[in-house]
Design an enzyme around this catalytic site. Structure first.
Site, mmCIF file in Angstrom:
data_model
loop_
_atom_site.group_PDB
_atom_site.id
_atom_site.type_symbol
_atom_site.label_atom_id
_atom_site.label_comp_id
_atom_site.label_asym_id
_atom_site.label_seq_id
_atom_site.Cartn_x
_atom_site.Cartn_y
_atom_site.Cartn_z
ATOM 1 N N ASP A 33 0.864 -1.169 0.000
ATOM 2 C CA ASP A 33 0.000 0.000 0.000
ATOM 3 C C ASP A 33 0.906 1.227 0.000
ATOM 4 O O ASP A 33 2.130 1.137 0.163
ATOM 5 C CB ASP A 33 -0.970 -0.001 1.186
ATOM 6 C CG ASP A 33 -2.199 0.863 0.880
ATOM 7 O OD1 ASP A 33 -2.145 1.664 -0.068
ATOM 8 O OD2 ASP A 33 -3.216 0.751 1.588
HETATM 9 C C1 BGC Z 1 -5.077 3.170 0.054
HETATM 10 C C2 BGC Z 1 -5.216 2.104 -0.994
HETATM 11 C C3 BGC Z 1 -5.084 2.700 -2.377
HETATM 12 C C4 BGC Z 1 -3.752 3.418 -2.464
HETATM 13 C C5 BGC Z 1 -3.468 4.010 -3.818
HETATM 14 C C6 BGC Z 1 -3.848 4.043 -0.175
HETATM 15 O O1 BGC Z 1 -3.851 5.156 0.653
HETATM 16 O O2 BGC Z 1 -5.017 2.566 1.321
HETATM 17 O O3 BGC Z 1 -6.456 1.443 -0.844
HETATM 18 O O4 BGC Z 1 -5.218 1.718 -3.345
HETATM 19 O O5 BGC Z 1 -3.743 4.456 -1.506
HETATM 20 O O6 BGC Z 1 -4.245 5.101 -4.083
#
Ligand code: BGC
Length: 741
Positions: free
Chosen positions: A288
């Site tokens: 993530d």
């Molecule tokens: C979130 C994810 C997301 C990623 C990319 C993160 O802050 O937890 O779910 O896919 O950002 O945008």
């Protein structure tokens, strides 16, 4: 020695700077094409495949790099997120492909969570449809639009089980139940990826996230620690992830959270043992956002080099936005701290995805401006969004005021969500545009013309009540009031945990003021999570949970309010009475003191200020017709190893109009070597019945369906007595029992 020195020189001479890699033709098996390509790559180029950066748009965290063009040209980037649109993706792809030595195309990723331009209801809402075919169709459409805009990969589905609505990301998942969550995970993966051949450039890679138990954040606070036993992890939180693997999901995303002291992005248990070892996952795992770097703040690594080492050895393949893999992995490989075979496996998995998508044949295959123009917001897509939104709405209460009477009615529409185009889209709006969204106000205006009066009333925050007087006046001048209250888009989703789940701002006061007008009130709740209704429910004659219903939410909810569509949504979670009951879920344990032993006994598991029961049980939802269940039969009183038990029930539509019912099957394992949940969902069927029609519904149950993680951490069922319950929600009354031998 001679050949070791000469090999890189010969490779350099044969390829030359800016020369294309020698890529085997599509007729060769993908594994061979990958191997052949890897053999031409330097360690740095392999590491480059594992690096993902964000463009400056749509960021959910701090971006580190200023310009990454030189890195693109040196083959130092494998994937970009938040680069969207056919023209934009083409531009970036050109830099990467034409500027780099091996011309390896980039993967473009984006959060297409519930649609790209055409926005479907938030995932929690569509889960409430219990309609797997339509959920799959929604993701097919989302993929189709995203693919036309040059995207290859969505960071969805989020399959985190969530049992705590304080956690704002409950909006992004399928609710509390592992069985329902697994079925929906499979449907979403199939929708995004199709059969996985990517033959028509209309499907994209899916990503099961956030691995794992991210939804179990302590106290419902986003990004907080999770503390679950391995058994709870396996029984409750992992099944939807495993279901995604079974459905062929191409990628996984590791969670921000730490479990039992290990940040998920560097968990050998999750990434290596379970995901690859036990489940045989062949795709790749992305971190993530900056979660490798965040291990510094977790206090689990001293520097990014250690983070890269730990995460990569644990099984993480791609580093989103931490700048840990790019600068450090090559040296770690050279020093022998990381075997090159591990690097080949990770880079190979990412290259495999690129080959599967056909990007080596045409790196711009997905970036098609003509398709983008015709497909985004296509009328067929809008129709599907409307259909799913109306199937997702859950009727929670109805004193008979719904459906609304005919067109002569004078309707007062009041509240901050009645005409809020972007709020009704909810969290993760992707490329939604305000002007495409049809609000409840716009839809009801179409139906009632001047009979519709609208008043804003108040905002979802602050304490400004100056709009109350006009709202009450509007109510007085009308036959019925529809109060569209709830959460705006910024109140649920990532990083939106709440300690109070009451209607925010002056909304409850507005409802009380409206009550003084003496007209029937329909509460149209629009929110990303259940809001606490104990003080609210008595003020309303009907309550419809519309969630954040997406682009076509207005017409969809109008369909339900007017009865053009008979509501069929059922809650994918238990709706608590108060925040104090949270976490609340239907498959809880019985405890040794579930009820008073004798009248007046206070020493049982309870609150002194609230019943234990939820406001509305899991699976609950009303219809404009009624259903009755009878004639529950089991094919045998005994289920033997290798056998199948057939459970049959008769469901009748006892009302006056056609309606859909979600027939639910629950099982209780009476005695286990470990304590067992009071009930577990084991099957459901959504059926349509005409008025007066009755139908038999069948479920099949085998020993595998009764399996759980036993005391010795083996997975299987235990012989003994079981109860089955069939009915409209988790309190289903009709019951029978059998013995597993
Ligand atoms: C979130 C994810 C997301 C990623 C990319 C993160 O802050 O937890 O779910 O896919 O950002 O945008």
């Amino acid at each position: 020695m001679f050949s070791r020195l000469l090999a890189p020189v010969l490779l350099f001479l044969s390829l030359g700077f800016g020369a294309r890699a020698d890529v085997l033709p599509p007729s060769a098996p993908v594994e061979e094409r990958v191997r052949h390509l890897l053999a031409q790559m330097t360690v740095e180029e392999k590491v480059g495949q594992l690096v993902q950066y964000s463009s400056r748009d749509d960021m959910t965290g701090p971006a580190e790099q200023s310009s990454i063009t030189p890195q693109l040209q040196s083959g130092g980037v494998g994937s970009m997120l938040n680069v969207v649109g056919a023209a934009e993706t083409r531009r970036w792809q050109k830099i990467a492909v034409e500027g780099s030595r091996l011309r390896i195309p980039l993967l473009f990723a984006y959060d297409v969570i519930h649609g790209y331009r055409t926005i479907f209801p938030i995932p929690l809402a569509s889960a409430a449809s219990w309609d797997l075919a339509r959920i799959e169709e929604a993701e097919r459409i989302a993929a189709r639009e995203a693919a036309a805009a040059g995207l290859h990969w969505t960071f969805a589905p989020m399959v985190d089980i969530a049992r705590d609505p304080r956690w704002g990301r409950i909006a992004e998942g399928a609710g509390e139940d592992p069985f329902l969550g697994s079925a929906i995970a499979r449907a979403r993966v199939r929708g995004f990826q199709g059969d996985g051949s990517f033959a028509d450039a209309e499907r994209i890679l899916a990503c099961a996230k956030h691995f794992a138990a991210y939804g179990a954040a302590q106290a419902g606070r986003d990004y907080f620690t999770t503390d679950v036993t391995e058994r709870v992890l396996r029984d409750v939180y992992l099944p939807p992830f495993q279901a995604a693997v079974d459905a062929g999901v191409a990628t996984f995303m590791s969670g921000f959270n730490d479990i039992d002291g290990t940040p998920c992005s560097a968990s050998p248990f999750l990434l290596d043992r379970v995901l690859r070892g036990e489940w045989g996952f062949k795709g790749f795992v992305v971190s993530d956002w900056a979660s490798v770097g965040e291990m510094l703040l977790h206090g689990n690594i001293a520097d990014l080099r250690e983070g890269a080492l730990k995460a990569f050895l644990a099984g993480l393949d791609m580093d989103m936005q931490s700048d840990a893999f790019g600068p450090h992995l090559a040296a770690l490989v050279r020093e022998g701290r990381i075997p090159e075979s591990r690097l080949d496996a990770a880079a190979g998995a990412i290259l495999t995805a690129k080959f599967r998508l056909g990007l080596f044949e045409d790196p711009h295959r997905y970036s098609d401006e003509t398709r983008e123009k015709t497909l985004l917001g296509h009328p067929d897509h809008l129709a599907a969004a409307r259909d799913l939104a109306r199937r997702s709405a859950v009727l929670l209460k109805n004193n008979g005021v719904l459906p609304l009477a005919g067109s002569g009615l004078k309707v007062a529409l009041v509240g901050p969500l009645a005409d809020a185009p972007l709020s009704q889209v909810g969290t993760w709006r992707a490329r939604a545009r305000k002007e495409d969204t049809v609000t409840v106000r716009a839809a009801l205006r179409q139906l009632y013309g001047d009979g519709l009066r609208y008043a804003f009333g108040c905002d979802v925050r602050g304490d400004d009540t100056t709009g109350f007087a006009a709202a009450v006046e509007t109510a007085q001048a009308s036959d019925i009031v529809i109060a569209a209250l709830g959460e705006d888009a910024s109140q649920s989703g990532e990083s939106t945990s709440r300690t109070s789940l009451d209607l925010s701002g002056p909304q409850l006061a507005l409802l009380r003021a409206l009550k003084t007008a003496g007209k029937p009130i329909v509460l149209l709740l629009m929110a990303g999570r259940p809001l606490m209704l104990e003080p609210v429910a008595p003020l309303a004659d009907a309550i419809l949970m519309g969630w954040h219903p997406g682009t076509m939410g207005g017409p969809a909810l109008a369909d339900v309010l007017t009865g053009a569509y008979n509501p069929s949504g059922r809650l994918p979670l238990s709706w608590p009475r108060s925040v104090g009951q949270i976490p609340y879920f239907h498959a809880h344990k019985n405890t040794g003191r579930p009820a008073p032993l004798r009248e007046g006994d206070p020493y049982y598991s309870r609150y002194i200020d609230s019943p234990n029961t939820p406001q509305f049980p899991f699976g609950f939802g009303l219809s404009y017709t009624t259903f009755a269940y009878d004639q529950l039969r089991l094919s045998s009183p005994v289920l033997r190893d290798g056998g199948v038990l057939t459970i049959t029930v008769r469901v009748a539509n006892t009302g006056a109009r056609t309606g859909e019912e979600v027939v639910q099957l629950y099982v209780r394992d009476r005695v286990g070597t470990l304590t067992r949940p009071v009930r577990e969902l084991k099957g459901f069927r959504k059926i349509e019945l005409a008025a007066g029609e009755a139908r038999e519904v069948e479920f099949a149950l085998g020993p595998a369906d009764l399996a759980f993680w036993r005391g010795d951490m083996t997975f299987g069922a235990e012989p003994g007595d079981f109860d089955v319950f069939v009915g409209p929600d988790a309190t289903a009354k009709l019951t029978a029992s059998f013995r597993l031998e």
